[in-house]
Enzyme design. Structure first.
Site, short mmCIF file in Angstrom:
data_model
loop_
_atom_site.label_atom_id
_atom_site.label_comp_id
_atom_site.label_asym_id
_atom_site.label_seq_id
_atom_site.Cartn_x
_atom_site.Cartn_y
_atom_site.Cartn_z
N GLY A 12 11.69 1.41 4.04
CA GLY A 12 11.71 0.74 5.23
C GLY A 12 12.15 -0.85 4.73
N MET A 14 10.31 -3.70 4.96
CA MET A 14 9.24 -4.30 4.14
C MET A 14 9.11 -3.76 2.70
SD MET A 14 7.80 -7.25 4.90
CE MET A 14 6.29 -7.24 3.91
N GLY A 96 -0.30 -3.50 4.38
CA GLY A 96 0.21 -4.64 5.18
C GLY A 96 0.72 -4.15 6.73
N THR A 97 0.54 -2.81 6.84
CA THR A 97 1.02 -2.30 7.88
C THR A 97 -0.07 -2.75 8.89
OG1 THR A 97 1.62 -0.35 6.88
CG2 THR A 97 0.92 0.04 9.08
N ASN A 124 -0.93 -10.39 7.70
CA ASN A 124 0.24 -11.30 7.39
C ASN A 124 -0.13 -11.88 5.84
OD1 ASN A 124 2.25 -13.41 7.20
ND2 ASN A 124 2.04 -13.65 9.40
N PHE A 125 1.00 -11.53 4.94
CA PHE A 125 0.72 -11.91 3.45
C PHE A 125 1.44 -13.22 3.22
CE2 PHE A 125 -0.25 -7.29 3.06
CZ PHE A 125 -1.34 -7.54 2.16
N HIS A 152 8.62 -11.72 17.42
CA HIS A 152 8.97 -10.90 16.44
C HIS A 152 10.45 -10.21 16.43
CE1 HIS A 152 4.77 -11.21 15.12
NE2 HIS A 152 5.21 -10.96 13.99
N LYS A 156 9.69 -4.25 15.82
CA LYS A 156 8.37 -4.18 15.58
C LYS A 156 7.72 -3.17 16.77
CE LYS A 156 4.28 -7.13 14.95
NZ LYS A 156 3.88 -6.35 13.63
N GLY A 162 -0.59 -8.21 14.42
CA GLY A 162 -1.96 -8.48 13.98
C GLY A 162 -2.23 -9.72 13.62
P1 NAD Z 1 10.26 -0.10 9.06
O1 NAD Z 1 10.31 0.85 10.15
O2 NAD Z 1 11.57 -0.83 8.49
O3 NAD Z 1 9.63 0.59 7.90
C1 NAD Z 1 8.44 1.63 7.83
C2 NAD Z 1 8.97 2.69 6.91
O4 NAD Z 1 7.88 3.42 6.92
C3 NAD Z 1 10.11 3.78 7.22
O5 NAD Z 1 10.96 3.71 6.24
C4 NAD Z 1 9.50 4.85 7.68
O6 NAD Z 1 10.39 5.99 7.42
C5 NAD Z 1 8.27 4.86 6.78
N1 NAD Z 1 7.16 5.68 7.15
C6 NAD Z 1 6.58 6.11 8.22
N2 NAD Z 1 5.69 7.01 8.16
C7 NAD Z 1 5.44 7.13 6.75
C8 NAD Z 1 4.43 7.96 6.14
N3 NAD Z 1 3.42 8.74 6.72
N4 NAD Z 1 4.76 8.01 4.78
C9 NAD Z 1 5.64 7.41 4.15
N5 NAD Z 1 6.70 6.34 4.73
C10 NAD Z 1 6.51 6.30 6.01
O7 NAD Z 1 9.02 -1.23 9.23
P2 NAD Z 1 8.82 -2.65 8.51
O8 NAD Z 1 9.30 -3.61 9.18
O9 NAD Z 1 9.05 -2.53 7.33
O10 NAD Z 1 7.14 -2.72 8.93
C11 NAD Z 1 6.32 -1.83 8.22
C12 NAD Z 1 4.84 -2.32 8.79
O11 NAD Z 1 4.43 -3.73 7.95
C13 NAD Z 1 4.80 -2.60 10.17
O12 NAD Z 1 3.81 -2.24 10.83
C14 NAD Z 1 4.90 -4.10 10.40
O13 NAD Z 1 4.10 -4.81 11.47
C15 NAD Z 1 3.91 -4.53 9.07
N6 NAD Z 1 4.32 -5.88 8.38
C16 NAD Z 1 3.40 -6.68 7.83
C17 NAD Z 1 3.24 -7.65 7.34
C18 NAD Z 1 2.24 -8.49 6.60
O14 NAD Z 1 2.50 -9.44 5.87
N7 NAD Z 1 1.22 -7.88 6.61
C19 NAD Z 1 4.86 -8.16 7.27
C20 NAD Z 1 5.93 -7.53 7.93
C21 NAD Z 1 5.68 -6.46 8.41
#
Ligand code: NAD
Length: 263
Positions: A12, A14, A96-97, A124-125, A152, A156, A162
């Protein structure tokens, strides 16, 4: 001894960047990635490109590589299965999800306590976003009226973010009577945003954006605006790396990057 780490959601937006960032750290060893289809990813760690084999089978990867830490950036519907699988095997988690429920936080807390292992769950990291939450908490002592605008990218899946939820939680000690009065007067005005514990939250989703939060406080004759912008996903990497290191010292779950910083 290096910290053996796996990334779920490694293909993905991130996950890919996190995998590259982890590979650059001399005390961390990236031992595998998990996503929804088997594939090989080219991960660039700056000077060199490496191939990372992605599997769909998290339990098998854990059994094969014996990781110390799992880093999860997947989806609200997937994250808890991954976290359960890891914690039950004694693997520490950095999550981070976003989009987790209060019941998910309780379950993670119980799993960590049962296994005496750590977990860091942070919406948020980016250190700037953590400071925004802290500054908003301080300002909310002096202003009864405030609204949050979070913006965003259009992919998203959860809203509000969050970070907006956690910021609103930090701001909860504002005068409750004032908040209830505002909420009641706005029941039939959906354009005025969602009520999160007495704070109106507005979510914007547009291509071109990354992650942006603005808290606007209003009082007689003045406003105060606190704003943070993540302009690229690079902003999250130092926080993720810090969490991977710090989770090794924990035997319980902590929520928010602020728990690891002297803020
Ligand atoms: P994205 O859709 O680009 O990536 C998610 C990935 O997870 C995809 O490649 C998908 O195929 C994979 N996936 C889904 N279910 C899965 C499973 N069961 N096992 C393994 N892989 C699986 O999304 P993203 O933009 O990378 O964001 C991912 C999460 O991170 C979101 O919840 C987003 O809100 C969060 N996020 C958090 C922060 C932070 O600082 N905490 C920052 C950015 C994004």
């Amino acid at each position: 001894m290096k910290i053996k780490t796996i990334v779920t959601g490694a293909a993905g937006r991130m996950g890919k960047q996190v995998a590259s960032a982890l590979m650059r750290e001399s005390d961390i060893q990236l031992v595998g990635g998990v996503d929804l289809k088997n594939q090989t990813l080219t991960i660039s760690s700056g000077e060199t490109d490496s191939l990372l084999k992605i599997t769909t089978d998290l339990p098998a990867l854990i059994a094969k590589t014996h990781p110390n830490v799992l880093v999860d950036f997947t989806h609200p519907a997937s994250v808890m299965d991954n976290v359960r699988c890891a914690l039950q095997s004694g693997v520490r988690c950095v999550v981070g999800t976003t989009g987790l429920l209060a019941s998910d936080f309780d379950e993670i807390r119980s799993l960590c306590d049962a296994k005496k292992v750590g977990a860091v769950i942070a919406p948020n990291f980016a250190v700037g976003a953590v400071l925004l939450m802290r500054f908003a908490q301080i300002a909310s002592k002096y202003f009864d009226n405030a609204e949050i605008i979070e913006m965003h990218h259009d992919k998203k899946v959860d809203a509000p973010s969050g970070t907006a939820l956690k910021t609103a939680e930090f701001m909860r000690h504002r005068d409750q009577a004032v908040q209830e009065e505002i909420a009641a007067s706005l029941e039939s005005q959906p354009a005025r945003g969602d009520d999160v514990g007495g704070t109106r939250v507005h979510s914007v989703r547009l291509p071109g954006l990354v992650a942006h939060h603005e808290v606007i406080f209003g009082g007689p004759g003045q406003t105060l605006t606190i704003r943070h912008d993540s302009l690229s996903r690079e902003s999250f990497m130092p926080g993720v790396i810090l969490a991977v290191r710090e989770v090794m010292k924990l035997d319980r779950a902590v929520f928010g990057l602020d728990a690891l910083l002297d803020i």
